[in-house]
Design a protein around this motif. Sequence first.
Motif, PDB file in Angstrom:
ATOM      1  N   ILE A 215       0.842  -1.203   0.000  1.00 44.89           N
ATOM      2  CA  ILE A 215       0.000   0.000   0.000  1.00 44.89           C
ATOM      3  C   ILE A 215       0.878   1.255   0.000  1.00 44.89           C
ATOM      4  CG2 ILE A 215      -1.686   1.331   1.355  1.00 44.89           C
ATOM      5  CD1 ILE A 215      -2.797  -1.418   2.323  1.00 44.89           C
TER       6      ILE A 215
ATOM      7  N   THR B 145       5.422  -1.018  10.226  1.00 41.67           N
ATOM      8  CA  THR B 145       4.446  -1.517   9.235  1.00 41.67           C
ATOM      9  C   THR B 145       4.267  -0.522   8.093  1.00 41.67           C
ATOM     10  OG1 THR B 145       2.556  -0.482  10.327  1.00 41.67           O
ATOM     11  CG2 THR B 145       3.177  -2.657  11.117  1.00 41.67           C
ATOM     12  N   TRP B 146       5.248   0.388   7.906  1.00 46.09           N
ATOM     13  CA  TRP B 146       5.008   1.471   6.949  1.00 46.09           C
ATOM     14  C   TRP B 146       6.164   1.645   5.949  1.00 46.09           C
ATOM     15  CZ3 TRP B 146       4.756   1.739  12.292  1.00 46.09           C
ATOM     16  CH2 TRP B 146       5.908   2.150  12.943  1.00 46.09           C
TER      17      TRP B 146
ATOM     18  N   TYR C   6      -6.863  -4.472   6.876  1.00 49.34           N
ATOM     19  CA  TYR C   6      -6.822  -3.735   5.618  1.00 49.34           C
ATOM     20  C   TYR C   6      -6.923  -4.711   4.473  1.00 49.34           C
ATOM     21  CZ  TYR C   6      -2.084  -4.612   7.238  1.00 49.34           C
ATOM     22  OH  TYR C   6      -0.983  -5.204   7.798  1.00 49.34           O
TER      23      TYR C   6
HETATM   24  O1  PYC Z   1       0.892   1.904   6.440  1.00 46.76           O
HETATM   25  O2  PYC Z   1      -0.521   1.737   4.799  1.00 46.76           O
HETATM   26  C1  PYC Z   1       0.148   1.241   5.712  1.00 46.76           C
HETATM   27  C2  PYC Z   1       0.063  -0.205   5.952  1.00 46.76           C
HETATM   28  C3  PYC Z   1      -0.673  -1.094   5.286  1.00 46.76           C
HETATM   29  C4  PYC Z   1      -0.436  -2.296   5.853  1.00 46.76           C
HETATM   30  C5  PYC Z   1       0.426  -2.142   6.872  1.00 46.76           C
HETATM   31  N1  PYC Z   1       0.741  -0.845   6.920  1.00 46.76           N
END
Ligand code: PYC
Length: 414
Positions: free
Chosen positions: A76, A364-365, A281
């Motif tokens: 993403i 996670t980014w 998500y």
């Molecule tokens: O930050 O967009 C994000 C994301 C999606 C999945 C994990 N982090």
Amino acid sequence: MPLNLLKFAFRSDYGEPRMFRRPDRLREEYDVVIIGGGGHGLAAAYYLAVEHGITNVAVLEKSYIGSGGTGRNTAIVRSNYLTEEGARFYQASVDLFRDLSRTLDLNLFYSERGHFTMAHSLASLRTQRWRAEVNKHLGIDSQEVGPDFIKEKIPEIDLTCGGHQPPICGALYHPPGAIARHDAVAWGYARGADQRGCEIHQGVSVTDIEVRDGAVTGVHTDKGFVKTTRVLSAVAGWTTHIQKMVGLRSPLVIHPLQALVTEPLKPWLNAIVVSASLHTYISQSSRGELVAGASLDPYELISMRSTLDFAETMAGHMMDLFPFLGDIKIMRQWAGLCDMTPDFSPIMGTTAIDGFFLDAGWGTWGFKATPISGYAMAHTIATGDNHDLIRPFNLSRFSEFDQVGEKGAASVGH
Ligand code: PYC
């Protein structure tokens, strides 16, 4: 079977062009050694060559390129962050991503879908509104929207969540939100760096980093020692291992993050759907698979195993949002390692060790930041001066009490 194809199948040497060369040995000395052949490390090599003419660069990857976070995320891309520092930084990445297929001459399947962060409570809606206002102030396309708008854009969604969860009462809508083919981003940067003379060494582990009088002098690997005065660590979940080699401390903790894909379906979901309350998500890839992920596993662990518990919980939340998915099969699940910072922002730039640079704290980014992290780190390594966009993210912020709190925008509640 056509004869040519048969002949090709039985050849011992494949005459097909490879994406990049496989040098058989390390040089004695490099201007820059990059530890980690993920998107970030490869992008840094590419921009060192393209923007700064530095090509005596080795990227050392202990496994194969893109085998870490780059190949394990849910691909993403967005810039709807909560802090000005974050939103500005990620917007610069979106700007590079938009043209990246052309820049790298490789189809990255970059697809702008619109990104919804669903709110199931007034408190969450307030955070989404806050993000929208920060974004608008910086010229980033984000707005708060209500249930009717959501239903019009995503007719398949069940706003009531089947009565199992609090209903969706609004969302942050970010039209530039996109997905991309994550492996291709690594391959494109690898090919671009290789074509300009950088070397990519797969299957090479760094065992130690030599530091004399506070400055880097070389890197020990399982294939021998190389001299260098500049080392970039771009190893995400393995950062705590590498930082010890130079005696640096950081507040990073490592958690696994799991994701899954379903069997392919005809295209029906054109948006990226995030529920901050369900920690979920979902998007639909160009192959038709639904790609879905959750929040971090709630324990520190350096392991990439998958769990049944994750698959069950995720399936339940997917059905809360889209009840008709009950009959769809899960095809694969996997986990990646997240190097989490206390403020949910990355750690980038120079360190107290002369010549040792960090590109870490990607939690996670990380995927969405690949182009701009490479660009900004290349600038920082080439000039010795932190690029303006990453100044707020220096490791020193933790000792100076100057954190950049992004928890409210880090994709899912953690
Ligand atoms: O930050 O967009 C994000 C994301 C999606 C999945 C994990 N982090």
